[in-house]
Every structure is written in C-alpha cells, then in structure tokens.
Design a protein around this motif. Sequence first.
Motif, short mmCIF file in Angstrom:
data_model
loop_
_atom_site.label_atom_id
_atom_site.label_comp_id
_atom_site.label_asym_id
_atom_site.label_seq_id
_atom_site.Cartn_x
_atom_site.Cartn_y
_atom_site.Cartn_z
N THR A 366 0.82 -1.33 0.09
CA THR A 366 0.00 0.08 -0.07
C THR A 366 0.98 1.24 -0.05
O THR A 366 2.03 1.09 0.38
CB THR A 366 -0.96 -0.06 1.26
OG1 THR A 366 -0.02 0.12 2.45
CG2 THR A 366 -1.85 -1.31 1.29
N PRO A 367 0.39 2.42 -0.51
CA PRO A 367 -0.63 2.38 -1.49
C PRO A 367 -0.63 2.16 -2.73
O PRO A 367 -1.59 2.26 -3.43
CB PRO A 367 -1.15 3.98 -0.87
CG PRO A 367 -0.04 4.65 -1.07
CD PRO A 367 1.10 3.71 -0.37
N LEU A 368 0.71 1.90 -3.21
CA LEU A 368 0.89 1.70 -4.65
C LEU A 368 0.03 0.27 -5.22
O LEU A 368 -0.30 0.38 -6.31
CB LEU A 368 2.25 1.68 -4.89
CG LEU A 368 2.90 2.99 -4.80
CD1 LEU A 368 4.32 2.91 -5.12
CD2 LEU A 368 2.21 4.42 -5.38
N MET A 369 0.06 -0.75 -4.32
CA MET A 369 -0.33 -1.89 -5.03
C MET A 369 0.54 -2.38 -6.34
O MET A 369 -0.26 -2.53 -7.14
CB MET A 369 -1.93 -1.95 -5.05
CG MET A 369 -2.72 -1.63 -4.00
SD MET A 369 -2.46 -3.05 -2.56
CE MET A 369 -3.90 -2.58 -1.45
N ASP A 370 1.59 -2.20 -6.16
CA ASP A 370 2.43 -2.16 -7.44
C ASP A 370 3.58 -3.38 -7.25
O ASP A 370 4.66 -3.07 -6.54
CB ASP A 370 2.96 -0.97 -7.78
CG ASP A 370 3.54 -1.06 -9.26
OD1 ASP A 370 3.84 -2.18 -9.67
OD2 ASP A 370 4.17 -0.01 -9.65
N PRO A 371 3.41 -4.52 -7.56
CA PRO A 371 4.29 -5.49 -7.23
C PRO A 371 5.71 -5.36 -8.18
O PRO A 371 6.62 -5.91 -7.97
CB PRO A 371 3.69 -6.82 -7.72
CG PRO A 371 2.64 -6.57 -8.63
CD PRO A 371 2.19 -5.22 -8.03
N ASP A 372 5.37 -4.61 -9.25
CA ASP A 372 6.82 -4.45 -10.16
C ASP A 372 7.41 -3.10 -9.87
O ASP A 372 8.25 -2.59 -10.43
CB ASP A 372 6.32 -4.44 -11.50
CG ASP A 372 5.80 -5.89 -12.08
OD1 ASP A 372 6.41 -6.74 -11.69
OD2 ASP A 372 5.12 -5.86 -12.91
N ALA A 373 7.04 -2.34 -8.60
CA ALA A 373 7.73 -1.14 -8.27
C ALA A 373 9.18 -1.68 -7.90
O ALA A 373 9.37 -2.90 -7.44
CB ALA A 373 6.93 -0.45 -7.13
N ARG A 374 10.25 -0.84 -8.05
CA ARG A 374 11.43 -1.01 -7.84
C ARG A 374 12.07 0.10 -6.73
O ARG A 374 11.64 1.34 -7.24
CB ARG A 374 12.41 -1.53 -8.99
CG ARG A 374 11.85 -2.89 -9.56
CD ARG A 374 12.31 -3.87 -8.58
NE ARG A 374 11.74 -5.21 -9.30
CZ ARG A 374 10.54 -5.93 -9.08
NH1 ARG A 374 9.83 -5.24 -8.54
NH2 ARG A 374 10.37 -7.11 -9.90
N GLY A 375 13.19 -0.40 -6.19
CA GLY A 375 13.94 0.54 -5.41
C GLY A 375 14.70 1.43 -6.19
O GLY A 375 15.08 1.27 -7.36
N VAL A 376 14.79 2.91 -6.09
CA VAL A 376 15.44 3.89 -6.86
C VAL A 376 16.29 4.73 -6.07
O VAL A 376 15.62 5.06 -4.63
CB VAL A 376 14.46 4.73 -7.60
CG1 VAL A 376 15.24 6.01 -8.41
CG2 VAL A 376 13.94 4.05 -8.77
N ILE A 377 17.43 5.17 -6.24
CA ILE A 377 18.21 6.04 -5.32
C ILE A 377 18.60 7.30 -6.46
O ILE A 377 19.42 6.81 -7.20
CB ILE A 377 19.63 5.65 -4.76
CG1 ILE A 377 18.97 4.11 -4.04
CG2 ILE A 377 20.31 6.38 -4.09
CD1 ILE A 377 20.31 3.30 -3.52
N ALA A 378 18.23 8.42 -6.05
CA ALA A 378 18.14 9.68 -6.93
C ALA A 378 19.14 10.74 -6.62
O ALA A 378 19.08 10.83 -5.51
CB ALA A 378 17.13 10.08 -7.34
#
Length: 515
Positions: A366-378
């Motif tokens: 939650t709240p994205l409900m996105d199993p394909d989200a990934r970590g990002v370091i910007a």
Amino acid sequence: MPPNATPGPGTGSAALPGTGQVAGAVIGVDIGTSSSKGVLVGPDGALLRTAVREHAPDRPGPGMFEMDADVWWREFTELARELTAEAGALGLKVAAVGVSGMGPCVLLTDEHDTPLRPAILYGVDTRSVDQIERIERHLGPARIIARCGSALSTQAAGPKIAWIAEREPDVYRRARRLYMPSSWLVRRLTGNYLLDHHSASQCTPLYDTTALDWYAPWAAEVAPGIELPPLAWSGEPAGEVTPEGARATGLPAGIPVITGTVDAWAEALSVGAQGTGDLMLMYGTTMFLIHTVPEPLTSPSLWGTVGALPGTRNLAGGMATSGAVTNWLRDLFAAGDHAELVRLAAESGIGANGLLMLPYFAGERTPLMDPDARGVIAGLTLSHTRGDLYRAALEATAFGVRHNLEVLAAAGGDIRRVVAVGGGTQGALWTQIVSDVTGLAQEVRTTSIGASYGGALLAAGLLGEVSVDAWNPVREVVSPRPEHTRRYDELYRLYRGLYVDTSATVHALAGLQSR
C-alpha cells in the motif's frame, strides 16, 4: 480477551485485584519474517527474558518468498524450552501461552496435517498477479471490496491458494487444510484446527467482513476442497497444551493457549493501540500501519479488515520493505550493527545531502499496490557517504508512511493518537524523522518488542484482568519539529513525483528480472 476487559472464563479468579497482575508467568512467541522471538513476562507485565532464533525466507524464484513450517515449530519448541527453564530458575510457573506470526501466509496440508509444500508468505510474495487478475474479472473488483473490505492484492491469501491449484495441481489435489504460523502453532500445541477472524479477513475473497464468517460460494470457487478452519477471536482460548505438546516444548500440559493472530495486530495490542482513532506504526522488516475505525471503511489502496478484538474494525496499510532496506545497507557496507550507520545518518542531516530514495525494493504494497515497483536512489554523486544512503533509506520510509496516511485520510480515517512499536523505535532517529515528515507525534511504550509481547498480554487475559497501561506504560512522546516538517514538504513532493517519472523504466527492468 481485550486488555482492560473484565476477567474471562476459566481461571479469572487468578487475577490480583487492583494490581493488573495475574498468577504465574506467561510466554509469548511470534514467528516473523527474519526471526522468531519469544518473551517471558511476569505477573505484573515485566519483561523478564527474551529469546530469538534468526532465519531467512527461501526465495525459489523472482517475487517468491517461502518458508518451511518445520522452521516455525522447531524454533517455537526451542524458544519455549529456553523460556520455560528461565521461568523455573526465577521460581515462576508458566501459566499460559500466546502465539502470533507473519501473515497472511498460505500453508496447505493434507488431512493428516502433513505440509504439502513450503508456506507462501504474505504480500512480499508477488507470484499471484495472474490469479488476482483472473479472480477480479470473474467476481468483479467492486463486489470484492464491498464483501471483503479489501481489493485483491499480493497481500491476499486467496490468490495464492489459487496459484498452487493452477501451478501445482498434484500438490493441490492432496490439500485439505489451510494454516498460518499462529494457527500452525496452535495445532501442534493443542491439537485443534482454528484461525482467528482477523487472519481470515486477510484471506480475500474467502471471508465476508460483514457476516464475520467464511463466504462459502467464493471459497468453493477460489479454494475448492479446502476445509476452512473454524473461527475465533485472537484472545480467545484455542485449547490447552496436550501431553504431546508438553513433551515437545517443555511447557506444562493443560495450560491455555490463545488463538493468536497476525504479528502486526499483536504488535498493536502490545501497546494498547486498539481504540477508535488510534494508529499503530510498526517499525520492523516492513513498516505496517493499523488504524482503528468506528465503522467499516474501504479503499482500493488499503486493506479494510476486522480487528483482532471483537467489535473492532481497521483500515490498514503495509510497505513491502523498511527495515529490510536498512538491513541490506548494513550488510552491503559490512557494518557489524546499525548503531554506527545511525550515527552517520544523523550527521548527514535532512535530505541526506541531496539524495532521494524510493524504498520499493520488493515491489510495494500500500498504497501503490504495485508488485513491479523497484527501489530507486536519485541524486548520487561521488561525494555521498554511507551515512547519506542510510539517512535516505530512513527518510524514504517516512515518506512512504506519509503517503499511506494521506490515502487513509481520503478514505475517511481520523487519526487521534499514534503509537510506535517495533525494533526500529529503539534509536531516536528513525521515529523522529517519521514525526518530522508526517507532522504527527508518536507515543513509545516502555516495552516495544512487539508481537511476542502482545501475545503474552493476550495470554495473561485468559488468567485474569490485565491493564495494558499498567503493564506497558508510555515511555516517551516523539514530537514533530515544525521547522523540519516544512523542509521535508518539498522533499516529499519530489518523492511522489519520482515514482511517476521512473515507473515505466523500473517496470521494464522488473520484467527483465523475471526472465
């Protein structure tokens, strides 16, 4: 039994009037993602001893997290023997047992209670995306939310059962019963097959949150042939330790065992965060949020569940990682523990010297409900340090909490009190960052070990009247610093935009990772 309730059936006379004490010590054990934790608690709620057994989930494929049920029982028996011996050395007898565990998990057994495969873990396991889509097409997303309180997501147990049925049909043909860590311990200790209502309410779409019972038509479609367990409330007695259970664990035969529940809900009980308007923040391997509401609330981006106690309702959220990211950084930097990294992160300061992290290292719940989200370091440069990266991870978790809270408020939530619990509360930095980012004060109780203590509290409720305020009083209040909150507002806007700006790229990368 709810904390602060009147004594229940059985041995209510064991209460010591006016003291919040019960006769005898209690043991609580929680089976978590990265360890099993046990506590020995005295008659007045004092934490007398703790014990831990570390483990790690198996990862047989991309997006898959599993654990063998033998690990759960073996570690429980080791912890129970150790803590029972400690009680004897202190001149105390163990009078009741509390259990909890990560969840919802899916452990299928045959009719003889032989596990047929390792248990599939909760929302960190994202294998059931295809089953979610198929079930939604068949039942309808709006109908599922209306009956079950939550949309289907990788957190739900139902699609994981369907995954086994579709991908492992030979296994599924032999499947007859469904267990989770707490109910598996209950079975091994008492011989009884049952599950608590809260855990059942996370078995979407198998449970009707209005009727407070399994919904037979959908259960027959999604989990055909499974004898779903009878239901009880978390603090109700599940049975007594059998002679066989006593021989395996060292516990006295005949003492009561609670029904138990999912770890996050036991954590909320351990700090008294079950009143209307309360919000629990659990600082652990994952960050969990539980808000107690006066009437059922639903959101496609959160989980509407029944509570651990009769008559309670929750709107809940959970991030896929939080402490898991800090552990990853600790291991990556070959640091012995977190203390040095926390010190360096404090020196880094607000904004981590221009670093921004998305903490979606295992997808996001939650709240994205996105199993394909990934970590990002910007924002990385050659001048950034270990402390900057660690600080960025702590701030990323805080931004994720704020995102969840905004969605919770939009769904009708009304937060009146925030209580923090879990291992991450031990250092002042993480809780202070969360308060600064969200603008909310947080209570921290004297004992913040969490679920195992909550199980012990419920177990004590089988013996007599227990007051959580007497057992576990407030130790400190972490207050937000307005000048820091204003600085975090701009960083939070960048955080929200970073997911949108990078999602196409990380989704493509997630596809490459699954090949």
